[in-house]
Write an enzyme that holds these catalytic residues in place. Structure first.
Site, PDB file in Angstrom:
ATOM      1  N   HIS A  17       0.858  -1.193   0.000  1.00 45.07           N
ATOM      2  CA  HIS A  17       0.000   0.000   0.000  1.00 45.07           C
ATOM      3  C   HIS A  17       0.895   1.244   0.000  1.00 45.07           C
ATOM      4  CE1 HIS A  17      -3.084   2.856   1.195  1.00 45.07           C
ATOM      5  NE2 HIS A  17      -4.005   1.912   1.107  1.00 45.07           N
ATOM      6  N   SER A  74      -7.253   2.172  -4.683  1.00 41.92           N
ATOM      7  CA  SER A  74      -8.213   1.906  -3.610  1.00 41.92           C
ATOM      8  C   SER A  74      -8.812   3.201  -3.084  1.00 41.92           C
ATOM      9  CB  SER A  74      -7.555   1.124  -2.461  1.00 41.92           C
ATOM     10  OG  SER A  74      -6.549   1.885  -1.839  1.00 41.92           O
ATOM     11  N   GLU A 157     -14.214  -4.584  -0.144  1.00 40.87           N
ATOM     12  CA  GLU A 157     -13.424  -4.894   1.051  1.00 40.87           C
ATOM     13  C   GLU A 157     -14.298  -4.775   2.298  1.00 40.87           C
ATOM     14  OE1 GLU A 157     -10.137  -2.251   1.781  1.00 40.87           O
ATOM     15  OE2 GLU A 157      -9.336  -3.490   3.414  1.00 40.87           O
ATOM     16  N   GLU A 163     -16.425   0.207  11.309  1.00 44.67           N
ATOM     17  CA  GLU A 163     -16.094   0.981  10.117  1.00 44.67           C
ATOM     18  C   GLU A 163     -17.114   0.819   8.992  1.00 44.67           C
ATOM     19  OE1 GLU A 163     -11.868   1.476   9.341  1.00 44.67           O
ATOM     20  OE2 GLU A 163     -11.416   0.165  11.035  1.00 44.67           O
ATOM     21  N   ASP A 190      -9.406  -8.317   4.044  1.00 40.41           N
ATOM     22  CA  ASP A 190      -8.370  -7.658   4.838  1.00 40.41           C
ATOM     23  C   ASP A 190      -8.248  -8.422   6.160  1.00 40.41           C
ATOM     24  OD1 ASP A 190      -7.354  -5.919   6.987  1.00 40.41           O
ATOM     25  OD2 ASP A 190      -7.373  -4.310   5.501  1.00 40.41           O
ATOM     26  N   HIS A 216      -5.594  -7.881   1.631  1.00 41.05           N
ATOM     27  CA  HIS A 216      -4.741  -6.996   2.414  1.00 41.05           C
ATOM     28  C   HIS A 216      -4.166  -7.811   3.558  1.00 41.05           C
ATOM     29  CE1 HIS A 216      -6.408  -2.745   1.336  1.00 41.05           C
ATOM     30  NE2 HIS A 216      -5.429  -3.120   0.545  1.00 41.05           N
ATOM     31  N   ARG A 222      -2.091  -3.662  12.964  1.00 46.60           N
ATOM     32  CA  ARG A 222      -1.778  -2.864  11.769  1.00 46.60           C
ATOM     33  C   ARG A 222      -0.298  -2.498  11.677  1.00 46.60           C
ATOM     34  NH1 ARG A 222      -5.463  -2.592   7.790  1.00 46.60           N
ATOM     35  NH2 ARG A 222      -7.412  -1.485   8.149  1.00 46.60           N
ATOM     36  N   GLU A 251      -0.525  -3.978   4.081  1.00 45.63           N
ATOM     37  CA  GLU A 251      -1.145  -2.717   4.478  1.00 45.63           C
ATOM     38  C   GLU A 251      -0.790  -2.426   5.938  1.00 45.63           C
ATOM     39  OE1 GLU A 251      -5.327  -0.584   3.639  1.00 45.63           O
ATOM     40  OE2 GLU A 251      -5.535  -2.408   4.811  1.00 45.63           O
TER      41      GLU A 251
END
Ligand code: MN
Length: 301
Positions: A17, A74, A157, A163, A190, A216, A222, A251
């Site tokens: 990414h 994206s 995704e 979210e 993801d 992802h 993360r 990512e």
């Protein structure tokens, strides 16, 4: 060059990414992100959609050509560009944004536009309604048709419950894509989001089935791959068993790279690393090793 495993070619292309490298797409940022990705050996770079009228598209194309890597695009819709809505004006803005992302992809030679393309990436305070879901499907059918004219696929995704209220699991997303009914729409998994909502990563891959088209690879926190709680070995074993051939893109986000606006949107409240090159290099080595190990374990079985 395709990577070779015990049984021959390991087909998955590895991506990174652009947000690992940069927080904008200025000429200097574009050069740094594309050249750094190519230098490590990535096959593709995922570029957040920008308005093609506002950037030097030809320059991005030249950089991609000279570096010998591909691009994918994206985006995530926002509250004012949500298509998972019953409000016509908001939906129209979202459809225009998706169309602009497809134009950007077409102009830079990318064949994939993925992300939170079906809803806003926000914390909803209510469930999705049947009407908002239908609206999202209707808009995406039109967007997919437009994308198809340029040989572009659309990725859906799914994300965690904080979210989006519409698609939180691979099973929900596979059903959504089946209802959508366009051949160029794929499921984008993801691992960070799947970790919040699925039984495990392997079951998510099985639920996605043949719709799975993009991944992802993102740690539970993360940050650097392999330093969190995700079962990547189990994921890669299932991907090998399912004969997944699509891209796998690293990512990860750090406040060391991103401006305050992005930090707020994605919720980067901690900085998991400070050196993008180190994070990207380690991720490439990690993904390559996981692919090789999974191929060998399948061969041995
Ligand atoms: Mn993602």
């Amino acid at each position: 060059m395709p990577r070779s495993g015990e049984s021959g070619v390991v087909p998955n292309r590895l991506g990174v990414h652009a947000g690992v490298w940069v927080g904008d797409w200025s000429p200097g940022s574009a050069r740094y992100a594309i050249e750094s990705s190519a230098e490590i050996g990535y096959d593709l770079i995922e570029i957040p959609a920008v308005d093609p009228r506002e950037v030097d598209v030809a320059r991005t194309v030249r950089l991609l050509d000279s570096s010998g890597i591909d691009a994918v695009v994206s985006l995530a819709l926002g509250a004012d560009t949500d298509i998972n809505t019953e409000d016509a004006a908001t939906s129209a803005r979202g459809e225009a944004l998706l169309g602009s992302a497809v134009d950007f992809a077409r102009d830079i030679g990318a064949t994939y536009v993925g992300g939170v393309t079906y809803s806003a990436m926000v914390k909803y305070t209510h469930r999705a309604t049947a009407a908002s879901r239908e609206n999202s499907l209707a808009v995406l059918r039109r967007v997919a048709r437009k994308a198809g004219e340029s040989g572009i696929s659309i990725g859906i995704e799914y994300v965690n419950r904080y979210e989006s209220n519409l698609l939180n699991t691979a099973a929900q997303t596979a059903l959504f894509i089946a209802e959508l009914g366009a051949g160029n729409v794929v499921l984008h998994l993801d691992t960070f989001h799947a970790n919040s909502e699925e039984t495990n990563l392997a079951s998510a891959v099985r639920d996605a089935g043949s719709r799975l088209g993009y991944i992802h690879a993102s740690e539970s926190h993360r940050g650097l791959l392999g330093t969190g709680i995700l079962d990547f070995a189990g994921l890669f074993r299932q991907l090998a068993e399912s004969d997944y051939r699509g891209p796998i893109t690293f990512e990860s986000f750090s406040g060391a790279v991103h401006p305050a606006t992005t930090v707020g949107t994605i919720g980067i409240w901690r900085d998991p690393w400070t050196d993008p090159a180190l994070a990207a290099r380690e991720a490439h080595a990690f993904l390559t090793a996981q692919l090789a190990a999974a191929t060998q374990s399948i061969d041995a079985a």
